[in-house]
Scaffold this motif. Structure first.
Motif, PDB file in Angstrom:
ATOM      1  N   GLN A  25      -1.786  -1.478  -3.705  1.00  0.00           N
ATOM      2  CA  GLN A  25      -3.077   0.123  -3.799  1.00  0.00           C
ATOM      3  C   GLN A  25      -2.829   1.307  -3.367  1.00  0.00           C
ATOM      4  O   GLN A  25      -1.874   1.350  -1.964  1.00  0.00           O
ATOM      5  CB  GLN A  25      -3.858  -0.817  -2.462  1.00  0.00           C
ATOM      6  CG  GLN A  25      -5.043  -0.091  -2.367  1.00  0.00           C
ATOM      7  CD  GLN A  25      -6.093   0.449  -3.434  1.00  0.00           C
ATOM      8  OE1 GLN A  25      -6.164  -1.372  -4.062  1.00  0.00           O
ATOM      9  NE2 GLN A  25      -7.133   0.513  -3.801  1.00  0.00           N
ATOM     10  N   VAL A  26      -3.098   1.545  -3.726  1.00  0.00           N
ATOM     11  CA  VAL A  26      -2.815   3.598  -3.951  1.00  0.00           C
ATOM     12  C   VAL A  26      -4.085   3.811  -3.315  1.00  0.00           C
ATOM     13  O   VAL A  26      -5.208   4.178  -3.805  1.00  0.00           O
ATOM     14  CB  VAL A  26      -1.968   4.272  -4.950  1.00  0.00           C
ATOM     15  CG1 VAL A  26      -1.339   5.455  -4.684  1.00  0.00           C
ATOM     16  CG2 VAL A  26      -0.722   3.243  -5.609  1.00  0.00           C
ATOM     17  N   ASP A  27      -3.765   4.839  -2.267  1.00  0.00           N
ATOM     18  CA  ASP A  27      -4.939   5.460  -1.533  1.00  0.00           C
ATOM     19  C   ASP A  27      -4.747   6.905  -1.345  1.00  0.00           C
ATOM     20  O   ASP A  27      -3.581   7.050  -1.021  1.00  0.00           O
ATOM     21  CB  ASP A  27      -5.744   4.906  -0.560  1.00  0.00           C
ATOM     22  CG  ASP A  27      -5.792   3.763  -0.932  1.00  0.00           C
ATOM     23  OD1 ASP A  27      -6.662   3.549  -1.569  1.00  0.00           O
ATOM     24  OD2 ASP A  27      -5.849   2.889   0.634  1.00  0.00           O
ATOM     25  N   ASP A  28      -5.854   8.401  -1.582  1.00  0.00           N
ATOM     26  CA  ASP A  28      -5.917   9.183  -1.157  1.00  0.00           C
ATOM     27  C   ASP A  28      -5.598   9.741   0.635  1.00  0.00           C
ATOM     28  O   ASP A  28      -6.609   8.588   1.211  1.00  0.00           O
ATOM     29  CB  ASP A  28      -7.372  10.106  -1.627  1.00  0.00           C
ATOM     30  CG  ASP A  28      -7.429  10.280  -2.960  1.00  0.00           C
ATOM     31  OD1 ASP A  28      -6.290   9.919  -4.012  1.00  0.00           O
ATOM     32  OD2 ASP A  28      -8.180  10.292  -3.956  1.00  0.00           O
ATOM     33  N   THR A  48      -2.397   2.124  -9.093  1.00  0.00           N
ATOM     34  CA  THR A  48      -2.560   0.666  -8.372  1.00  0.00           C
ATOM     35  C   THR A  48      -3.024  -0.509  -9.329  1.00  0.00           C
ATOM     36  O   THR A  48      -3.318  -0.265 -10.125  1.00  0.00           O
ATOM     37  CB  THR A  48      -3.835   1.319  -7.292  1.00  0.00           C
ATOM     38  OG1 THR A  48      -4.288   2.130  -6.379  1.00  0.00           O
ATOM     39  CG2 THR A  48      -4.873  -0.189  -7.066  1.00  0.00           C
ATOM     40  N   THR A 105       0.221   8.023  -7.626  1.00  0.00           N
ATOM     41  CA  THR A 105      -1.493   8.012  -7.649  1.00  0.00           C
ATOM     42  C   THR A 105      -1.618   7.068  -7.786  1.00  0.00           C
ATOM     43  O   THR A 105      -1.236   5.876  -7.629  1.00  0.00           O
ATOM     44  CB  THR A 105      -1.213   9.540  -9.573  1.00  0.00           C
ATOM     45  OG1 THR A 105      -1.149   7.928  -9.785  1.00  0.00           O
ATOM     46  CG2 THR A 105      -0.594  10.382  -9.155  1.00  0.00           C
ATOM     47  N   LYS A 106      -3.373   7.378  -7.628  1.00  0.00           N
ATOM     48  CA  LYS A 106      -4.176   6.142  -7.745  1.00  0.00           C
ATOM     49  C   LYS A 106      -4.442   5.490  -8.869  1.00  0.00           C
ATOM     50  O   LYS A 106      -4.883   4.336  -8.931  1.00  0.00           O
ATOM     51  CB  LYS A 106      -5.771   6.866  -7.365  1.00  0.00           C
ATOM     52  CG  LYS A 106      -6.416   7.535  -5.754  1.00  0.00           C
ATOM     53  CD  LYS A 106      -7.576   7.924  -5.726  1.00  0.00           C
ATOM     54  CE  LYS A 106      -7.451   6.754  -5.798  1.00  0.00           C
ATOM     55  NZ  LYS A 106      -9.548   6.735  -5.148  1.00  0.00           N
ATOM     56  N   ASN A 107      -4.188   6.011  -9.936  1.00  0.00           N
ATOM     57  CA  ASN A 107      -4.100   5.187 -11.216  1.00  0.00           C
ATOM     58  C   ASN A 107      -2.596   4.299 -11.005  1.00  0.00           C
ATOM     59  O   ASN A 107      -2.799   3.576 -11.998  1.00  0.00           O
ATOM     60  CB  ASN A 107      -3.544   5.813 -12.608  1.00  0.00           C
ATOM     61  CG  ASN A 107      -4.848   7.419 -12.393  1.00  0.00           C
ATOM     62  OD1 ASN A 107      -6.363   7.257 -12.217  1.00  0.00           O
ATOM     63  ND2 ASN A 107      -4.610   7.769 -13.106  1.00  0.00           N
ATOM     64  N   THR A 137      -1.721   8.192  -1.860  1.00  0.00           N
ATOM     65  CA  THR A 137      -1.042   8.950  -3.172  1.00  0.00           C
ATOM     66  C   THR A 137      -0.156  10.371  -2.683  1.00  0.00           C
ATOM     67  O   THR A 137       0.228  11.151  -1.728  1.00  0.00           O
ATOM     68  CB  THR A 137      -2.580  10.105  -3.739  1.00  0.00           C
ATOM     69  OG1 THR A 137      -2.771  10.896  -2.207  1.00  0.00           O
ATOM     70  CG2 THR A 137      -3.495   8.943  -3.675  1.00  0.00           C
ATOM     71  N   SER A 156       0.721  -1.670  -0.498  1.00  0.00           N
ATOM     72  CA  SER A 156      -0.203   0.381   0.211  1.00  0.00           C
ATOM     73  C   SER A 156       0.965   1.026  -0.187  1.00  0.00           C
ATOM     74  O   SER A 156       1.816   1.456   0.316  1.00  0.00           O
ATOM     75  CB  SER A 156      -1.315  -0.203   1.347  1.00  0.00           C
ATOM     76  OG  SER A 156      -0.576   0.272   2.822  1.00  0.00           O
TER      77      SER A 156
END
Length: 303
Positions: A231-234, A208, A204-206, A145, A142
């Motif tokens: 997994q990328v989260d804000d 992921t 960035t979330k993209n 962002t 994980s």
């Protein structure tokens, strides 16, 4: 005594230089730099132009960092090559080569004739090519962002050294060169095929997805590590603000409550031990409330 030894050494050198029956000859090899895949065979050639009737003495040596060692001496192989090598006239065929066989070899031939003693040598370098093994990949599970993320991929058995290709969701990632398709795709990462690193300066979330790396060096089959998901989260800013306010409020209320209780004499007692016990309970209760508040703040940061 020293001068006498010096004179003897000088006479010996003059005798060798003036010896008329020793001459050099040319020894040739088909390939000076031999390359062979591991567990296959390698041929080290060594050719001469002596007459068939001449008496030849053939020796093979391996030149290493620790010195020179015999490989073929007195008409037989020695060391690791015993049972794996055979003579091809004056050359050598090595079966089932391993990476330990890599190195520099020297063929030395001496021959006697009516004209005297003839000496010659040739040097051959053997490089054993080794297929890569399964690389070790480091992919974070994980990330937030905007943070820096670096993935790594490495294997150390391949010879020549492997190059690395990263994949996301089964699709090969482009190498950022500043031109062509990589530039048009506006990639946000830097992939180093030599070192095996994949660097996101601002993830960035993209980004992921499921990642894996493939190692190859042109020898045998390429090898890849198992797929790992990132997994990328804000960053949950609103949750953090609420959590900080809640923790601050709990700490203020806890402090005011203790102050008010002490002012009203709720902790006072005729016996000092009872006072201390009641005060310790109140402090413990406040500490427990603060701990739960911090856990709430931590869970908010992870959302």
């Amino acid at each position: 005594m020293a001068s006498r030894s010096l004179r003897l050494l000088l006479l010996l050198c003059l005798g060798v230089l003036s010896y008329p029956d020793v001459s050099g000859i040319s020894i040739e090899t088909d390939i000076k730099n031999v390359k062979a895949e591991e567990f296959k065979e390698a041929i080290l050639s060594c050719k001469h132009k002596f007459s068939k009737g001449m008496s030849l003495r053939i020796e093979w040596k391996k030149i290493g960092s620790q010195g020179v060692s015999f490989v073929y001496y007195n008409s037989e192989f020695t060391g690791d090559l015993r049972g794996r090598a055979e003579m091809l006239d004056t050359g050598i065929r090595i079966r089932n080569v391993t990476r330990r066989d890599s190195g520099t070899y020297r063929c030395e031939i001496s021959a006697k004739s009516e004209e005297g003693q003839h000496l010659g040598e040739a040097t051959i370098t053997l490089t054993v090519l080794v297929a890569p093994t399964t690389p070790v990949c480091e992919v974070p599970s994980s990330a937030m962002t905007g943070t820096v993320v670096q993935m790594s991929c490495k294997e150390t058995e391949g010879s020549p050294p492997s190059e690395y290709q990263w994949y996301k969701n089964g699709v090969a990632l482009l190498e950022k060169t500043g031109t062509g398709s990589a530039r048009a795709a506006n990639v946000t990462y830097t992939m180093n095929k030599k070192s095996g690193t994949l660097l996101f300066n601002t993830v960035t979330k993209n980004d992921t997805g499921e990642y894996f790396c493939e190692a190859s060096n042109g020898i045998g089959l390429s090898q890849k590590c198992r797929v790992k998901r990132m997994q990328v989260d804000d960053l949950n800013v609103s949750g953090i603000i609420v959590a900080v306010v809640f923790v601050a409020l709990v700490m203020v209320l806890c402090g005011l409550g203790v102050f008010y209780a002490q002012k009203k004499g709720y902790f006072a007692s005729k016996k000092k031990t009872n006072y201390q016990s009641t005060s310790e309970k109140a402090s413990l209760l406040c500490s427990l409330m603060c701990f739960k508040s911090f856990r709430y703040l931590q869970s908010s940061l992870e959302l």
